[in-house]
Design an enzyme around this catalytic site. Sequence first.
Site, short mmCIF file in Angstrom:
data_model
loop_
_atom_site.label_atom_id
_atom_site.label_comp_id
_atom_site.label_asym_id
_atom_site.label_seq_id
_atom_site.Cartn_x
_atom_site.Cartn_y
_atom_site.Cartn_z
N PHE A 12 -13.75 38.75 -23.52
CA PHE A 12 -14.39 39.29 -22.34
C PHE A 12 -13.72 38.76 -21.09
O PHE A 12 -13.41 37.58 -20.99
CB PHE A 12 -15.88 38.93 -22.31
CG PHE A 12 -16.68 39.57 -23.41
CD1 PHE A 12 -16.96 40.93 -23.37
CD2 PHE A 12 -17.15 38.83 -24.47
CE1 PHE A 12 -17.69 41.53 -24.39
CE2 PHE A 12 -17.89 39.41 -25.48
CZ PHE A 12 -18.15 40.77 -25.44
N CYS A 13 -13.51 39.67 -20.15
CA CYS A 13 -12.97 39.27 -18.85
C CYS A 13 -13.74 40.05 -17.79
O CYS A 13 -14.78 40.63 -18.09
CB CYS A 13 -11.47 39.48 -18.77
SG CYS A 13 -10.96 41.20 -18.79
N ASP A 14 -13.22 40.08 -16.61
CA ASP A 14 -13.94 40.71 -15.50
C ASP A 14 -14.19 42.20 -15.76
O ASP A 14 -15.31 42.66 -15.71
CB ASP A 14 -13.18 40.50 -14.20
CG ASP A 14 -14.03 40.79 -12.99
OD1 ASP A 14 -15.26 40.62 -13.06
OD2 ASP A 14 -13.46 41.17 -11.96
N GLY A 26 -12.28 43.87 -18.48
CA GLY A 26 -11.81 44.21 -19.81
C GLY A 26 -10.37 44.69 -19.84
O GLY A 26 -9.83 44.97 -20.89
N PHE A 58 -17.08 41.72 -19.16
CA PHE A 58 -18.14 40.76 -19.42
C PHE A 58 -19.52 41.42 -19.45
O PHE A 58 -20.39 41.00 -20.20
CB PHE A 58 -18.13 39.64 -18.37
CG PHE A 58 -19.15 38.57 -18.65
CD1 PHE A 58 -18.90 37.59 -19.59
CD2 PHE A 58 -20.37 38.58 -17.99
CE1 PHE A 58 -19.85 36.61 -19.88
CE2 PHE A 58 -21.33 37.61 -18.27
CZ PHE A 58 -21.06 36.63 -19.22
#
Length: 108
Positions: free
Chosen positions: A7-9, A11, A39
Amino acid sequence: MKNIFLFCDAGMSTSLLVSKMRNVAEAHNVEVQIQALPFAKSFEIIENGQADCILLGPQVKFLLKDIEGKCKEKNIPLDVINSAHYGTMNGEKVLKQAIKMIRENQNK
């Protein structure tokens, strides 16, 4: 088949890393599914019990506390990707991190 979620800001920044991780997994016949998502999708994935491992991109490590409790409830290992491994897009090291987390969780 184990499911690994990054997960990141949004994706998107982890997509290249996921591609590199998949290449390493394929080369070593490691049966995993790896996905990069924003996320905002993390709570849905955790609630559905779809993840065997969750890794957060370094840019969202400040959100670790937000999902830590839910991951513990569902017995899902959670960690932040090493910044150096993320920065160099080292798919092998990140995949090893995820596999180690899964194995340690199974041996509890």
